[in-house]
Scaffold this active site. Structure first.
Site, mmCIF file in Angstrom:
data_model
loop_
_atom_site.group_PDB
_atom_site.id
_atom_site.type_symbol
_atom_site.label_atom_id
_atom_site.label_comp_id
_atom_site.label_asym_id
_atom_site.label_seq_id
_atom_site.Cartn_x
_atom_site.Cartn_y
_atom_site.Cartn_z
ATOM 1 N N TYR A 1 -1.308 -0.413 10.696
ATOM 2 C CA TYR A 1 -1.488 -0.754 9.283
ATOM 3 C C TYR A 1 -0.289 -0.268 8.476
ATOM 4 C CZ TYR A 1 -3.541 -0.860 4.593
ATOM 5 O OH TYR A 1 -3.776 -1.095 3.268
ATOM 6 N N SER B 1 0.870 -1.183 0.000
ATOM 7 C CA SER B 1 0.000 0.000 0.000
ATOM 8 C C SER B 1 0.898 1.221 0.000
ATOM 9 C CB SER B 1 -0.886 0.010 1.251
ATOM 10 O OG SER B 1 -1.518 1.271 1.420
#
Length: 267
Positions: free
Chosen positions: A152, A132
């Site tokens: 995350y 990501s």
């Protein structure tokens, strides 16, 4: 190498989103695709649609992963499964940390160590890791609007580092390693985007986002590339997203910009 050099693929996160889209795309190339996910009903529908093989199991079940890793000679491993949470480090719950590390990082490491040695022995294979842009950039005050958290970001940064190190570990073999780093994608992270009680609705419905099929196409491009070519890293973001930031042009802004461009072209 290209598609003709590969036969068997394992895709995680297969129940929906990028994983399901990737399975559809790779099945269309005639590959034998094994779909790993937890939702048996969704996997069954996907299998009926594409002919993929079902692997309904939990990524936290190491014994099941170990059996799966020895069940076939996987030529391509696509680590697509991922979770996210809304929080920053000041209010992150311990269960959220554990869940993100378990799915986003630990499972990837285990599947990689279980499957890649066989690739190296056969001198044929491809590892695709979905990271990501959160693994490369800090989002500041907008982090919670992206539905992400410090944990995350840390796990996705780990995937980036793993992908780099894998290329070192596999130097001298024909195994290729690709990291695909998406920006905002309309997946289940922004589920029920039109629901009135969904805090992320205004960050999806009002903005252009990538679709899961866009990431599947990026994966197919890397896997289908000739043997001399390793697509090491692809960063894929919406056209109107600022790289390294979470600023987007809204749909109304993009419409206006397109109309202006169209008018200039016709002048």
């Amino acid at each position: 190498m290209g598609f003709s050099d590969y036969r068997t693929v394992l895709v995680t996160g297969a129940s929906s989103g990028i994983g399901a889209a990737t399975i559809r795309r790779l099945c269309a190339e005639g590959l034998e695709v094994h779909a790993l996910g937890r939702d048996h009903r969704r996997l069954a529908r996907l299998s009926a649609e594409t002919g993929c093989r079902l692997c309904a199991l939990d990524l936290n079940d190491l014994a099941a992963l170990t059996r799966l890793g020895g069940s076939a000679e996987f030529d391509v491993l696509v680590n697509s499964a991922g979770q996210s949470r809304r929080s920053n480090i000041l209010d992150t719950a311990p269960d959220d940390v554990d869940a993100l590390v378990d799915v986003n990082l630990r499972a990837v490491l285990h599947l990689t160590r279980l499957i890649v040695p066989g690739m190296a022995q056969r001198n044929r294979g491809h590892v695709v890791n979905i990271s990501s842009i959160a693994g490369h950039y800090a989002f500041g005050e907008n982090a919670t609007t992206f539905n992400s958290s410090a944990a995350y970001h840390a796990t996705k940064s780990g995937i980036h580092s793993l992908s780099q190190q894998l290329r070192i570990d596999l130097y001298g073999t024909c195994i290729r390693v690709t990291e695909v780093s998406p920006g905002r994608v309309a997946t289940s992270i922004f589920q029920n985007q039109n629901a009135a009680d969904n805090p992320d609705a205004r960050f999806v419905g009002a903005f252009e986002t990538l679709q899961s099929e866009d990431i599947a196409e990026a994966i197919a491009f890397a896997v289908g590339a000739p043997a001399r070519m390793n697509v090491a890293m692809i960063e894929v973001v919406p056209t109107f997203q600022v790289i390294g930031e979470l600023r987007f042009a809204s749909r109304s802004d993009t419409t206006r910009l397109r109309e202006m461009t169209s008018g200039a072209d016709n002048a």
